[in-house]
Design a protein around this motif. Structure first.
Motif, PDB file in Angstrom:
ATOM      1  N   VAL A 147      -0.326  11.935 -13.755  1.00 21.28           N
ATOM      2  CA  VAL A 147      -0.320  13.307 -13.242  1.00 21.28           C
ATOM      3  C   VAL A 147       1.019  13.968 -13.568  1.00 21.28           C
ATOM      4  O   VAL A 147       2.074  13.372 -13.428  1.00 21.28           O
ATOM      5  CB  VAL A 147      -0.546  13.312 -11.723  1.00 21.28           C
ATOM      6  CG1 VAL A 147      -0.440  14.728 -11.175  1.00 21.28           C
ATOM      7  CG2 VAL A 147      -1.902  12.704 -11.386  1.00 21.28           C
ATOM      8  N   GLN A 148       0.939  15.209 -14.005  1.00 21.89           N
ATOM      9  CA  GLN A 148       2.147  16.002 -14.248  1.00 21.89           C
ATOM     10  C   GLN A 148       2.092  17.271 -13.421  1.00 21.89           C
ATOM     11  O   GLN A 148       1.048  17.919 -13.324  1.00 21.89           O
ATOM     12  CB  GLN A 148       2.277  16.349 -15.728  1.00 21.89           C
ATOM     13  CG  GLN A 148       2.704  15.187 -16.597  1.00 21.89           C
ATOM     14  CD  GLN A 148       3.031  15.619 -18.012  1.00 21.89           C
ATOM     15  OE1 GLN A 148       2.336  16.458 -18.576  1.00 21.89           O
ATOM     16  NE2 GLN A 148       4.077  15.061 -18.578  1.00 21.89           N
ATOM     17  N   ILE A 149       3.230  17.611 -12.827  1.00 22.04           N
ATOM     18  CA  ILE A 149       3.364  18.826 -12.025  1.00 22.04           C
ATOM     19  C   ILE A 149       4.568  19.587 -12.570  1.00 22.04           C
ATOM     20  O   ILE A 149       5.679  19.041 -12.597  1.00 22.04           O
ATOM     21  CB  ILE A 149       3.558  18.491 -10.540  1.00 22.04           C
ATOM     22  CG1 ILE A 149       2.326  17.750 -10.001  1.00 22.04           C
ATOM     23  CG2 ILE A 149       3.817  19.758  -9.735  1.00 22.04           C
ATOM     24  CD1 ILE A 149       2.469  17.263  -8.578  1.00 22.04           C
ATOM     25  N   VAL A 150       4.357  20.817 -12.988  1.00 22.89           N
ATOM     26  CA  VAL A 150       5.423  21.602 -13.608  1.00 22.89           C
ATOM     27  C   VAL A 150       5.520  22.962 -12.932  1.00 22.89           C
ATOM     28  O   VAL A 150       4.578  23.755 -12.981  1.00 22.89           O
ATOM     29  CB  VAL A 150       5.181  21.773 -15.116  1.00 22.89           C
ATOM     30  CG1 VAL A 150       6.303  22.602 -15.735  1.00 22.89           C
ATOM     31  CG2 VAL A 150       5.080  20.415 -15.808  1.00 22.89           C
ATOM     32  N   GLU A 151       6.671  23.225 -12.329  1.00 24.53           N
ATOM     33  CA  GLU A 151       6.919  24.515 -11.684  1.00 24.53           C
ATOM     34  C   GLU A 151       7.623  25.454 -12.665  1.00 24.53           C
ATOM     35  O   GLU A 151       8.360  25.011 -13.545  1.00 24.53           O
ATOM     36  CB  GLU A 151       7.809  24.360 -10.448  1.00 24.53           C
ATOM     37  CG  GLU A 151       7.293  23.416  -9.391  1.00 24.53           C
ATOM     38  CD  GLU A 151       7.866  22.021  -9.511  1.00 24.53           C
ATOM     39  OE1 GLU A 151       8.009  21.337  -8.473  1.00 24.53           O
ATOM     40  OE2 GLU A 151       8.202  21.614 -10.643  1.00 24.53           O
ATOM     41  N   SER A 152       7.415  26.744 -12.447  1.00 25.73           N
ATOM     42  CA  SER A 152       8.107  27.766 -13.226  1.00 25.73           C
ATOM     43  C   SER A 152       8.115  29.063 -12.435  1.00 25.73           C
ATOM     44  O   SER A 152       7.466  29.173 -11.386  1.00 25.73           O
ATOM     45  CB  SER A 152       7.418  27.984 -14.579  1.00 25.73           C
ATOM     46  OG  SER A 152       6.099  28.460 -14.394  1.00 25.73           O
ATOM     47  N   GLY A 153       8.873  30.041 -12.939  1.00 24.47           N
ATOM     48  CA  GLY A 153       8.883  31.355 -12.329  1.00 24.47           C
ATOM     49  C   GLY A 153      10.125  31.670 -11.512  1.00 24.47           C
ATOM     50  O   GLY A 153      10.272  32.785 -11.010  1.00 24.47           O
ATOM     51  N   GLY A 154      11.004  30.696 -11.365  1.00 23.04           N
ATOM     52  CA  GLY A 154      12.225  30.951 -10.621  1.00 23.04           C
ATOM     53  C   GLY A 154      13.174  31.850 -11.390  1.00 23.04           C
ATOM     54  O   GLY A 154      12.943  32.190 -12.553  1.00 23.04           O
ATOM     55  N   GLY A 155      14.239  32.262 -10.713  1.00 25.56           N
ATOM     56  CA  GLY A 155      15.231  33.114 -11.357  1.00 25.56           C
ATOM     57  C   GLY A 155      16.149  33.759 -10.347  1.00 25.56           C
ATOM     58  O   GLY A 155      16.159  33.376  -9.172  1.00 25.56           O
ATOM     59  N   LEU A 156      16.888  34.749 -10.825  1.00 28.08           N
ATOM     60  CA  LEU A 156      17.817  35.499  -9.985  1.00 28.08           C
ATOM     61  C   LEU A 156      17.156  36.817  -9.571  1.00 28.08           C
ATOM     62  O   LEU A 156      16.651  37.554 -10.433  1.00 28.08           O
ATOM     63  CB  LEU A 156      19.100  35.784 -10.747  1.00 28.08           C
ATOM     64  CG  LEU A 156      20.134  36.686 -10.068  1.00 28.08           C
ATOM     65  CD1 LEU A 156      20.642  36.048  -8.787  1.00 28.08           C
ATOM     66  CD2 LEU A 156      21.288  36.990 -11.032  1.00 28.08           C
ATOM     67  N   VAL A 157      17.173  37.098  -8.287  1.00 27.20           N
ATOM     68  CA  VAL A 157      16.559  38.325  -7.781  1.00 27.20           C
ATOM     69  C   VAL A 157      17.440  38.900  -6.675  1.00 27.20           C
ATOM     70  O   VAL A 157      18.132  38.151  -5.967  1.00 27.20           O
ATOM     71  CB  VAL A 157      15.125  38.037  -7.269  1.00 27.20           C
ATOM     72  CG1 VAL A 157      15.141  37.067  -6.108  1.00 27.20           C
ATOM     73  CG2 VAL A 157      14.396  39.314  -6.915  1.00 27.20           C
ATOM     74  N   GLN A 158      17.429  40.202  -6.551  1.00 26.32           N
ATOM     75  CA  GLN A 158      18.207  40.854  -5.507  1.00 26.32           C
ATOM     76  C   GLN A 158      17.523  40.735  -4.151  1.00 26.32           C
ATOM     77  O   GLN A 158      16.289  40.615  -4.088  1.00 26.32           O
ATOM     78  CB  GLN A 158      18.423  42.326  -5.847  1.00 26.32           C
ATOM     79  CG  GLN A 158      19.319  42.552  -7.054  1.00 26.32           C
ATOM     80  CD  GLN A 158      19.634  44.014  -7.261  1.00 26.32           C
ATOM     81  OE1 GLN A 158      18.956  44.888  -6.713  1.00 26.32           O
ATOM     82  NE2 GLN A 158      20.667  44.296  -8.032  1.00 26.32           N
ATOM     83  N   PRO A 159      18.282  40.789  -3.071  1.00 26.00           N
ATOM     84  CA  PRO A 159      17.661  40.796  -1.732  1.00 26.00           C
ATOM     85  C   PRO A 159      16.624  41.905  -1.631  1.00 26.00           C
ATOM     86  O   PRO A 159      16.843  43.034  -2.116  1.00 26.00           O
ATOM     87  CB  PRO A 159      18.848  41.038  -0.806  1.00 26.00           C
ATOM     88  CG  PRO A 159      20.017  40.479  -1.544  1.00 26.00           C
ATOM     89  CD  PRO A 159      19.756  40.784  -2.987  1.00 26.00           C
ATOM     90  N   GLY A 160      15.496  41.566  -1.017  1.00 24.09           N
ATOM     91  CA  GLY A 160      14.391  42.514  -0.905  1.00 24.09           C
ATOM     92  C   GLY A 160      13.415  42.445  -2.062  1.00 24.09           C
ATOM     93  O   GLY A 160      12.342  43.058  -2.010  1.00 24.09           O
ATOM     94  N   GLY A 161      13.759  41.705  -3.096  1.00 23.69           N
ATOM     95  CA  GLY A 161      12.910  41.606  -4.272  1.00 23.69           C
ATOM     96  C   GLY A 161      11.805  40.583  -4.117  1.00 23.69           C
ATOM     97  O   GLY A 161      11.628  39.971  -3.059  1.00 23.69           O
ATOM     98  N   SER A 162      11.054  40.407  -5.217  1.00 22.87           N
ATOM     99  CA  SER A 162       9.901  39.508  -5.221  1.00 22.87           C
ATOM    100  C   SER A 162       9.931  38.595  -6.431  1.00 22.87           C
ATOM    101  O   SER A 162      10.500  38.939  -7.479  1.00 22.87           O
ATOM    102  CB  SER A 162       8.603  40.329  -5.252  1.00 22.87           C
ATOM    103  OG  SER A 162       8.487  41.148  -4.126  1.00 22.87           O
TER     104      SER A 162
END
Length: 114
Positions: free
Chosen positions: A2-17
């Protein structure tokens, strides 16, 4: 294996999504509960959210009303939609399959800062 791969992280300002993705291989996500956890620097890893086999969801008090866990069975992918982000949400976010002793991904960094 089984492989589990996360993505989508990053730098965001407070209040962001941000929307995190967790792609699972060689395990159908519909047969097990899937979870998101997070670990801030110098702190223990904490549970964030769960989606059960039946599609029920649960959230930690600290994220309830701001984060949404969901899944796409066709893509065998679990998501974490995060809104109204705060600096205290800064952490490495991990996806976990609740099977056997638990299967973890490698994590994705989320940094909330102005």
């Amino acid at each position: 294996q089984v492989q589990i791969v996360e993505s989508g992280g990053g730098l965001v300002q407070p209040g962001g999504s941000l929307r995190l993705s967790c792609v699972v291989s060689r395990l159908e996500i519909s047969i097990t509960s899937m979870e998101w956890h997070r670990q801030a620097p110098g702190k223990q890893r904490d549970w964030v959210a769960t989606i059960t086999r039946g599609g029920n969801t649960a959230y930690a008090d600290s994220v309830a009303g701001r984060f949404t866990i969901s899944r796409d069975k066709d893509k065998n992918t679990v998501y974490l939609q995060m809104t109204s982000l705060k600096p205290e949400d800064t952490a490495v976010y991990y996806c976990r399959a609740s099977i056997s002793a638990g299967l973890w991904g490698q994590g994705t960094q989320v940094t909330v800062s102005s």
